[in-house]
Design a protein around this motif. Structure first.
Motif, PDB file in Angstrom:
ATOM      1  N   GLU A   6       0.832  -1.204   0.000  1.00 33.03           N
ATOM      2  CA  GLU A   6       0.000   0.000   0.000  1.00 33.03           C
ATOM      3  C   GLU A   6       0.866   1.253   0.000  1.00 33.03           C
ATOM      4  OE1 GLU A   6      -2.305  -2.805   3.015  1.00 33.03           O
ATOM      5  OE2 GLU A   6      -0.218  -2.169   2.765  1.00 33.03           O
ATOM      6  N   CYS A  22      -2.779   0.258  -3.837  1.00 34.70           N
ATOM      7  CA  CYS A  22      -2.310  -1.058  -3.438  1.00 34.70           C
ATOM      8  C   CYS A  22      -1.802  -1.767  -4.684  1.00 34.70           C
ATOM      9  CB  CYS A  22      -3.435  -1.844  -2.797  1.00 34.70           C
ATOM     10  SG  CYS A  22      -3.018  -3.559  -2.404  1.00 34.70           S
ATOM     11  N   TRP A  36     -10.647  -3.126   0.870  1.00 38.67           N
ATOM     12  CA  TRP A  36      -9.956  -2.231   1.801  1.00 38.67           C
ATOM     13  C   TRP A  36     -10.682  -2.307   3.143  1.00 38.67           C
ATOM     14  CZ3 TRP A  36      -5.491   0.432   0.913  1.00 38.67           C
ATOM     15  CH2 TRP A  36      -5.098   0.625  -0.409  1.00 38.67           C
ATOM     16  N   CYS A  96      -5.098  -3.005   2.542  1.00 32.80           N
ATOM     17  CA  CYS A  96      -5.523  -3.632   1.301  1.00 32.80           C
ATOM     18  C   CYS A  96      -5.544  -5.141   1.541  1.00 32.80           C
ATOM     19  CB  CYS A  96      -4.513  -3.268   0.213  1.00 32.80           C
ATOM     20  SG  CYS A  96      -4.657  -4.175  -1.330  1.00 32.80           S
ATOM     21  N   GLY A 120       0.044  -1.368   6.545  1.00 33.50           N
ATOM     22  CA  GLY A 120      -0.992  -0.474   6.029  1.00 33.50           C
ATOM     23  C   GLY A 120      -0.669   0.977   6.312  1.00 33.50           C
TER      24      GLY A 120
END
Length: 127
Positions: A6, A22, A36, A96, A120
């Protein structure tokens, strides 16, 4: 090895927009539903959006419906998350995720059915 990388995030002002990306590798991207999710500080995970392998079916959580899109590019093996009219409640770490199994619909959206990789990006909505 399945990789989901990501990018994006950071500090955004209320009312502004953000776009997360992503990039996927290690599997046939066009065969899998993608999603997501996000986890606000001190709270549980919320599934924000999902998209079918071909891009024809999408899901949006009520909390983002009308201000969110989840574009998908099967040629580039990417999905994005575009979120507009940002609110403080959108502050979270975003993930993601790839659906674990082939086929079926988008549901259920759970940590068992969709797996993410890595930490993330953090999104903070604040003035």
């Amino acid at each position: 090895e399945v990789l989901l990388v990501e990018s994006g995030g950071g500090l955004v002002q209320p009312g502004g927009s953000m776009r997360l990306s992503c990039s996927a590798s290690g599997f046939t991207f066009s065969n899998y539903a993608m999603a997501w999710s996000r986890q606000p500080p001190g709270k549980g995970r919320e599934w924000v959006a999902a998209i079918s392998p071909g891009g024809g079916t999408t899901f949006y959580a009520d909390s983002v419906k009308g201000r969110c899109t989840i574009p998908r590019d099967n040629d580039k093996n990417t999905i994005e998350l575009q979120l507009d009219s940002l609110k403080s409640e959108d502050t979270a770490t975003y993930y993601c995720a790839r659906k674990v199994f082939l086929g079926g619909g988008l549901s259920p959206l759970t940590a068992t059915d969709y797996r993410h990789r890595g930490q993330g990006p953090q999104v903070t909505v604040s003035s």
